[in-house]
Design an enzyme around this catalytic site. Structure first.
Site, PDB file in Angstrom:
ATOM      1  N   SER A 134       0.841  -1.200   0.000  1.00  0.00           N
ATOM      2  CA  SER A 134       0.000   0.000   0.000  1.00  0.00           C
ATOM      3  C   SER A 134       0.882   1.259   0.000  1.00  0.00           C
ATOM      4  O   SER A 134       0.595   2.231  -0.703  1.00  0.00           O
ATOM      5  CB  SER A 134      -0.907  -0.022   1.228  1.00  0.00           C
ATOM      6  OG  SER A 134      -1.494   1.223   1.416  1.00  0.00           O
ATOM      7  N   PHE A 193      -0.383  10.097  -7.484  1.00  0.00           N
ATOM      8  CA  PHE A 193      -0.313   8.654  -7.273  1.00  0.00           C
ATOM      9  C   PHE A 193      -0.947   7.945  -8.441  1.00  0.00           C
ATOM     10  O   PHE A 193      -1.131   6.860  -8.557  1.00  0.00           O
ATOM     11  CB  PHE A 193      -0.992   8.274  -5.954  1.00  0.00           C
ATOM     12  CG  PHE A 193      -0.449   9.062  -4.793  1.00  0.00           C
ATOM     13  CD1 PHE A 193       0.906   9.283  -4.689  1.00  0.00           C
ATOM     14  CD2 PHE A 193      -1.275   9.600  -3.837  1.00  0.00           C
ATOM     15  CE1 PHE A 193       1.420  10.031  -3.651  1.00  0.00           C
ATOM     16  CE2 PHE A 193      -0.778  10.340  -2.780  1.00  0.00           C
ATOM     17  CZ  PHE A 193       0.575  10.558  -2.694  1.00  0.00           C
ATOM     18  N   TRP A 250       2.311   1.656  -3.385  1.00  0.00           N
ATOM     19  CA  TRP A 250       1.270   2.114  -4.325  1.00  0.00           C
ATOM     20  C   TRP A 250       1.218   3.638  -4.338  1.00  0.00           C
ATOM     21  O   TRP A 250       1.018   4.262  -5.379  1.00  0.00           O
ATOM     22  CB  TRP A 250      -0.094   1.546  -3.897  1.00  0.00           C
ATOM     23  CG  TRP A 250      -1.238   2.001  -4.767  1.00  0.00           C
ATOM     24  CD1 TRP A 250      -1.687   1.399  -5.901  1.00  0.00           C
ATOM     25  CD2 TRP A 250      -2.059   3.157  -4.586  1.00  0.00           C
ATOM     26  NE1 TRP A 250      -2.741   2.099  -6.430  1.00  0.00           N
ATOM     27  CE2 TRP A 250      -2.995   3.186  -5.642  1.00  0.00           C
ATOM     28  CE3 TRP A 250      -2.111   4.166  -3.623  1.00  0.00           C
ATOM     29  CZ2 TRP A 250      -3.956   4.181  -5.766  1.00  0.00           C
ATOM     30  CZ3 TRP A 250      -3.065   5.159  -3.753  1.00  0.00           C
ATOM     31  CH2 TRP A 250      -3.979   5.156  -4.820  1.00  0.00           C
ATOM     32  N   HIS A 251       1.412   4.250  -3.147  1.00  0.00           N
ATOM     33  CA  HIS A 251       1.307   5.701  -3.061  1.00  0.00           C
ATOM     34  C   HIS A 251       2.467   6.423  -3.732  1.00  0.00           C
ATOM     35  O   HIS A 251       2.309   7.549  -4.200  1.00  0.00           O
ATOM     36  CB  HIS A 251       1.223   6.145  -1.599  1.00  0.00           C
ATOM     37  CG  HIS A 251      -0.145   5.943  -1.016  1.00  0.00           C
ATOM     38  ND1 HIS A 251      -0.528   4.763  -0.448  1.00  0.00           N
ATOM     39  CD2 HIS A 251      -1.212   6.766  -0.946  1.00  0.00           C
ATOM     40  CE1 HIS A 251      -1.777   4.872  -0.042  1.00  0.00           C
ATOM     41  NE2 HIS A 251      -2.225   6.064  -0.334  1.00  0.00           N
ATOM     42  N   GLY A 252       3.621   5.813  -3.768  1.00  0.00           N
ATOM     43  CA  GLY A 252       4.732   6.501  -4.404  1.00  0.00           C
ATOM     44  C   GLY A 252       5.986   5.662  -4.425  1.00  0.00           C
ATOM     45  O   GLY A 252       6.176   4.769  -3.597  1.00  0.00           O
TER      46      GLY A 252
END
Lengths: 181, 471
Positions: free
Chosen positions: B324, B471, B327-329
């Protein structure tokens, strides 16, 4: 009240409130300093307007904060077109001279340039003219927004709570910096 | 195209003016939605439309393939996942991976220069790639599990994938929720239009008034060449950032839900006052719900969830949270953010401390404060410019140093106070009765909404992109 009426009254009241607040909202002493939209118009107009000038002032922030074309016009005459072409950390190099040349009246009697020279304006860093390039390369639609829409929307210029507070308490002071067109 | 721009205002006005005409026939409606969504996305950079089309076509074909050739189901699923994760890896993670490989090889004495050889076009992060990729993947995953029948109408599929209100920053809507809605010719009711107006107004208030007015103070704190040494200051900055990101992202979700409602569609709630949670588990059922349920359904549960023994459960939590974060960066700070959440979640699961705390007087409030402190510490890593800066800030936050000022500026503090007070009112359920008695009273609500609209117009902050666009 049915939902259609709620929508209707919400929109009518919004327009009314916007109309009233647009009139009574306080304006900053110097909008170019305090207001983003006015500032955007100021820079976009400086770089992208198609007017022809008789005299151009070239230099950095000391120039655009310190030299007023309006005062010069009082001496030289109202028909004399003067542009303060100063930019933050502006450098004096051939690029800027070419840009200046494009802005002179083609059939003008004289092309006068007044340069504000500081030690920094002759350095390699200043020669990058990043501020000028930032404005020069701004997307066309944004320039159009700044020049064409924003003056129309100036009625809707935002205010900050702090400005409102200062106005109400009478604490607003003259801004320390000025921008000259 | 940003929701908070004049051009979007014009786009939305034209779109909704023509929508009733297109909404009469299914294919006309779907085609209109696809064309409008492509214009909306292509406004940013039309070249990246090909990426959405390619990624969508792959999943459309894979979905049909899985349904028609069941023995080849697994092959089509792998093809879809490989294609989607491949495009994410190429456009989002290539730079990060190359830099880390270069550093790793350099330690072993080899010079690889992978980072400098990445093609330029791969250094541009297509807006919303993580959102539409995950949305597209959920389509094939659901078909693979037999929970969804693929659509044979390519317009139907692309209308689902590219629907402009949620295309670039979510919520990540599931195909099984959205595809059936898109097939029904449904004219939005007056009630839906009004609740859409309410959501859009609320979303704009969160974004342009709260988030945009907090942004300059937060940006100034993180971009300072030397970090301010005051503990109180950094707690204030992180609190401001916590509300900035919450209002920015939930504001976007509200606008997206409101626009969808004007069309007559329903998106699930994406945020539910996350900062009033009394446990981290609860926090994750309130924050970015569409993403956390995505990870729960397609990663955590397939890994074994909490039914494969204690150690395995903790490993699954760790993996899910780290993914997770990633996924954001593409940065170690985001991975650290996920890691911190995983650590605190595991501790909470191990000790069940919120339950114990809630039994003592004021324990519920105390539990919320502890949760907020954990979330705040994690936000430091999420926002910091570098890993070392994040460590430095956390040190200052717990050094109890009083040196230096603790002011964010009058305007930022004003809007932060409003945000905190609103959240406190929700926590203490002050609004519950007030809302029904006054704000949502059918005669008073138009007054309340019109005030919110006027505030959005006159107290908007410096316009900026939505944080989650990156994102």
């Amino acid at each position: 009240m049915v939902f259609r009426d709620r929508c209707f009254w919400s929109l009518i009241l919004s327009l009314l409130l916007i109309g009233v607040f647009g009139v009574v909202k306080p304006e900053p002493l110097d909008p170019k300093v305090a207001n983003r939209d006015v500032r955007n118009w100021f820079w976009a107009n400086k770089v992208h307007n198609s007017m022809a000038y008789d005299l151009l002032l070239l230099g950095d922030s000391r120039l655009y904060r310190g030299v007023s074309p309006a005062v010069m016009k009082d001496v030289l005459g109202k028909d004399y077109q003067i542009l303060n072409f100063g930019f933050s950390s502006g450098g004096l190099n051939s690029r800027m001279f070419r840009e200046a040349d494009k802005r002179f009246a083609k059939d003008g009697s004289g092309k006068t340039v007044v340069m504000a020279v500081t030690p920094y304006s002759l350095t390699v860093d200043a020669a990058k003219n990043e501020h000028f390039l930032q404005e020069f390369t701004r997307p066309k639609e944004q320039v159009l927004q700044f020049l064409a829409y924003n003056p129309f929307w100036s009625y809707l210029n935002s205010v900050s709570p702090n400005m409102l507070r200062k106005k109400i308490l009478g604490k607003e002071r003259n801004p320390q910096v000025y921008y000259y067109e | 195209m940003l929701f908070n721009s004049l051009i979007f205002l014009a786009f939305a006005a034209i779109f909704f003016a023509l929508w009733p005409f297109a909404n009469r026939w299914t294919n006309a409606r779907l085609a209109y939605l696809v064309v409008a969504s492509f214009i909306f996305y292509g406004w940013w950079d039309w070249r990246f439309l090909f990426l959405i089309i390619a990624s969508g076509l792959l999943d459309f074909v894979s979905g049909l393939g899985m349904f028609r050739y069941p023995p080849w189901k697994r092959f089509f699923l792998v093809l879809s996942i490989f294609g989607n994760l491949g495009s994410l890896a190429a456009f989002k993670y290539s730079g990060f991976l190359a830099e880390n490989f270069d550093a790793l090889f350099a330690k072993a004495g080899f010079v690889t220069n992978l980072a400098t050889n990445i093609p330029d076009f791969m250094l541009i992060l297509p807006v919303g790639i993580s959102f539409y990729t995950f949305q597209s993947m959920s389509y094939t995953l659901d078909i693979y599990r037999g929970e969804l029948k693929p659509t044979k109408n390519i317009l139907h599929f692309f209308a689902y994938l590219s629907m402009f209100p949620q295309l670039v920053a979510g919520p990540i809507v599931r195909a099984k929720d959205m595809l059936p809605q898109l097939l029904v010719t449904h004219r939005s009711t007056e009630e839906e239009r009004f609740s859409g107006l309410r959501l859009v107004t609320q979303g704009f208030f969160k974004k342009v008034v709260i988030a945009d007015n907090l942004a300059p103070a937060v940006n100034a704190a993180f971009s300072a060449t030397e970090l301010a040494p005051s503990t109180l200051y950094w707690w204030l900055v992180i609190t401001a950032f916590a509300f900035q990101i919450y209002c920015d992202f939930s504001g976007y979700s509200d606008i997206a839900c409101g626009l969808a409602r004007w069309m007559g569609y329903d998106f699930a709630v994406n945020f539910n006052n996350p900062y009033i949670a009394t446990s981290l588990k609860e926090f994750w059922t309130r924050w970015h719900i569409s993403l956390s349920t995505w990870f729960r359904d397609y990663l955590y549960i397939p890994l074994g969830g909490n039914h494969s023994g204690t150690v395995r459960t903790y490993c699954n939590i760790l993996v899910t949270m780290l993914v997770s974060g990633l996924w954001h960066g593409a940065a170690w700070t985001f991975i650290a953010w996920g890691g911190i959440h995983a650590f605190f979640t595991c501790v909470e699961r191990m000790t069940d401390w919120p339950s114990f705390l809630k039994r003592v007087p004021l324990g519920r409030l105390l539990a919320s404060i502890v949760i907020l402190m954990q979330v705040w510490v994690a936000w430091v890593f999420f926002r910091a410019e570098s890993f070392s800066q994040a460590i430095e800030i956390v040190k200052i936050m717990f050094s109890f140093s009083g040196h230096g000022g603790a002011s964010l500026g009058w305007d930022a503090e004003f809007f932060l106070t409003i945000a905190v007070l609103t959240e406190l009112c929700i926590y203490f359920k002050v609004f519950a009765s007030f809302k029904s008695r006054f704000l949502f009273h059918h005669r008073l609500e138009p007054i309340f909404l019109s005030f919110l609209i006027a505030i959005c117009v006159f107290f908007r902050g410096p316009g900026s992109e939505f944080i989650y666009f990156q994102f």
